[in-house]
Design a protein around this motif. Structure first.
Motif, short mmCIF file in Angstrom:
data_model
loop_
_atom_site.label_atom_id
_atom_site.label_comp_id
_atom_site.label_asym_id
_atom_site.label_seq_id
_atom_site.Cartn_x
_atom_site.Cartn_y
_atom_site.Cartn_z
N LEU A 412 0.96 -0.87 -0.08
CA LEU A 412 0.17 -0.36 -0.12
C LEU A 412 0.67 1.46 -0.28
N LYS A 413 1.45 1.26 1.00
CA LYS A 413 2.77 2.76 0.84
C LYS A 413 3.56 2.91 -0.03
N LEU A 414 3.89 1.66 -1.02
CA LEU A 414 4.73 1.80 -2.06
C LEU A 414 3.68 1.59 -2.94
N ARG A 415 3.16 2.04 -2.67
CA ARG A 415 2.43 1.53 -4.73
C ARG A 415 2.62 2.99 -4.72
N ALA A 416 2.06 3.97 -5.30
CA ALA A 416 2.44 4.95 -6.20
C ALA A 416 3.40 5.21 -6.37
N GLN A 417 4.68 5.61 -5.70
CA GLN A 417 5.89 5.19 -5.66
C GLN A 417 6.47 4.71 -6.23
N GLY A 418 6.17 3.69 -6.06
CA GLY A 418 6.85 1.80 -7.04
C GLY A 418 6.03 1.89 -8.53
N ALA A 419 4.75 2.15 -8.57
CA ALA A 419 3.92 2.42 -9.80
C ALA A 419 4.88 3.45 -10.81
N SER A 420 5.16 4.90 -10.36
CA SER A 420 6.33 5.32 -10.52
C SER A 420 7.37 5.40 -11.15
N ILE A 421 7.95 4.39 -10.30
CA ILE A 421 9.11 3.84 -11.60
C ILE A 421 9.59 2.92 -12.23
N GLY A 422 7.82 1.95 -11.93
CA GLY A 422 7.69 1.49 -13.09
C GLY A 422 7.07 2.22 -14.58
N VAL A 423 6.27 3.35 -14.59
CA VAL A 423 6.00 4.02 -15.87
C VAL A 423 7.22 4.59 -16.16
N ALA A 424 8.00 5.05 -15.03
CA ALA A 424 9.52 5.59 -15.74
C ALA A 424 10.82 4.83 -16.72
#
Length: 502
Positions: A412-424
């Motif tokens: 949960l708390k890593l989801r937004a930044q984790g997803a943003s690394i994937g998108v990057a």
């Protein structure tokens, strides 16, 4: 509550689908239609821009690829932004950025202003690609999450198709007006989305991270299939956020760490074995989505068809519309299969089909290129079929599953930044392929470039087989356990350890 009317009066557990959650995911995914349109429309607009602004091939490559480099910036900023202002307002922000980009591109009297507009739209793309799948994943039930989280990818391909159609129809207008209308018309859905999104609820998982448990429960009652499911989901989310499952207060104060502080450290510097495996899986799937060549086909399909032997401009644009239709039709099918067949199986079938299609495409384009004097009809036909088959296999698996998988596996708390690394990573690969494809095929021939993509697809298949466990039917809160099960046995207590850290 609107959601409970979905229950089957006979008592059978037939209620698998919540229409309110579906409506929310569809509205959030409109941002992806705008992005798809911006990508697709450029493939045909480039022909007219090159003629009107008198720019060279290198400038065309930069114009095509700059969208993704700016999207890289947008996606990295979007993760933190969505943790601060919420998922919903991040979508509003993305649509405003798209609006500005579209106005600048539609006005563009010079190449410099066109580039500025394309860069602005690129930042919006980064926001859109990160936030739409995360929002959809966070509001949906485990039973329909694959379907709802693949909607953004379906909307991207719908946008690409609309872009191709826009090329075909606006291309018949005066040169100076046609391409500007193609690019500027994207301002209309951006404006509509900015208002539409305000009628939607915030992500219940983000609300819990802010300590707003009462609001989160209200949203979950709306987007769940039954009251029991809503209760179970709120318990799981509270537990993942480090809040006592039995806490009945509407508002609680969370520590800075539980609210998402120190996320980069936990994600990149000191990840637990399960988080490390999750990060490798997310980066790998995003890397291979574009390293296998889809951007070359979507963005440069008029050039590829020309190399195969189609010379008439109208027929070139129509053949390109066929690529858009194939992509949209097969992603639409995939949205229904992801929750039934499973992510892993579809991914392996999809990549296997891509390997075969790319090999055939490499062969047929090489043969078409060898016979410069006479047009080889069989090579031209085989090239067209291979392109459509490749796009079809990409669209039933790797295309939509990349976004479903990477937005559902992070804690949960890593989801937004984790997803943003994937998108990057996704944007870097997209930019690399779109900005280098012309140079690569000039160096190793167009057939050779597709043999190269086939080789990369073989590596992708091996990576997916060994690194991606099945996530079908699992709740978002179970993902870390799933990945720690696949790690060494002594790491199975990982989620307990992480909870005590929170």
């Amino acid at each position: 509550m609107g959601s409970n009317s979905m229950e089957d009066g006979s008592g059978e557990k037939q209620t698998r689908f919540n229409m309110y959650a579906c409506a929310c995911a569809i509205v959030a995914s409109i941002v992806s239609i705008i992005f798809g349109y911006d990508t697709g429309v450029m493939s045909g607009a480039m022909i007219f821009i090159k003629e009107d602004l008198k720019i060279n091939d290198t400038q065309v490559e930069v114009l095509a690829g700059i969208l993704n480099l700016c999207a890289l910036v947008g996606s990295l900023v979007a993760g933190r932004t969505s943790d601060y202002i919420g998922r919903r307002y991040t979508i509003v922000l993305a649509s405003i950025i798209f609006l500005l980009g579209a106005i600048l591109m539609g006005y563009a009297p010079t190449y410099a202003i066109l580039m500025t507009g394309r860069c602005t739209a690129g930042v919006g793309v980064g926001f859109a690609l990160m936030i739409a799948p995360v929002y959809s994943a966070e509001i949906s039930s485990p039973s329909s999450r694959g379907f709802l989280t693949s909607l953004p990818e379906l909307c991207i391909s719908l946008g690409i198709l609309l872009g191709y159609l826009s090329n075909y129809f606006f291309g018949k207008m005066a040169l100076k007006l046609g391409w500007r209308l193609m690019l500027g018309i994207a301002a209309v859905p951006s404006l509509a989305l900015a208002f539409g999104i305000l009628k939607m609820p915030e992500s219940p998982r983000w609300l819990v991270m802010q300590g707003r448990l009462g609001d989160a429960k209200k949203v979950l009652l709306l987007v769940s299939n039954s009251k029991e499911e809503a209760e179970a989901r709120i318990r799981d989310i509270k537990s993942a956020a480090g809040i006592d499952e039995n806490c009945q207060e509407d508002v609680v104060k969370l520590s800075r760490k539980a609210r998402g502080e120190g996320v980069w450290k936990e994600l990149l510097l000191t990840p637990s074995p399960a988080v490390r495996r999750i990060l490798i899986a997310a980066i790998g799937i995003h890397f291979f989505e574009h390293a296998t060549g889809i951007e070359a086909v979507v963005l440069y399909s008029p050039r590829i068809f020309k190399k195969a032997g189609i010379t008439d401009q109208d027929k070139l644009l129509l053949a390109t519309v066929g690529v858009g239709l194939t992509k949209t039709a097969f992603i639409f099918m995939a949205t229904f299969w992801i929750d039934r067949v499973g992510r892993r199986r579809l991914l392996l079938i999809s990549t296997g089909g891509m390997i075969a299609a790319l090999t055939v495409l490499g062969f047929s384009l090489t043969m078409a290129g060898q016979s410069k004097e006479i047009k080889l009809l069989w090579a031209m036909s085989l090239s067209i079929v291979a392109i459509y088959v490749y796009v079809a296999f990409f669209s039933i698996g790797l295309g939509p599953i990349t976004w479903v998988y990477s937005s559902e596996i992070f804690p949960l708390k890593l989801r937004a930044q984790g997803a943003s690394i994937g998108v990057a990573v996704n944007r870097v690969m997209n930019a690399t392929v779109s900005m280098s494809f012309i140079s690569i095929y000039k160096a190793i021939t167009i057939g050779g470039s597709f043999f190269m993509f086939a080789g990369i697809s073989v590596l992708a298949w091996v990576f997916f087989y060994f690194s991606l466990p099945e996530t079908k039917g699992k709740s978002l809160e179970e993902m870390e356990t799933l990945f720690s099960k696949n790690a060494r046995p002594r790491n199975t207590g990982i989620e307990v350890q992480q909870r005590s850290n929170v």
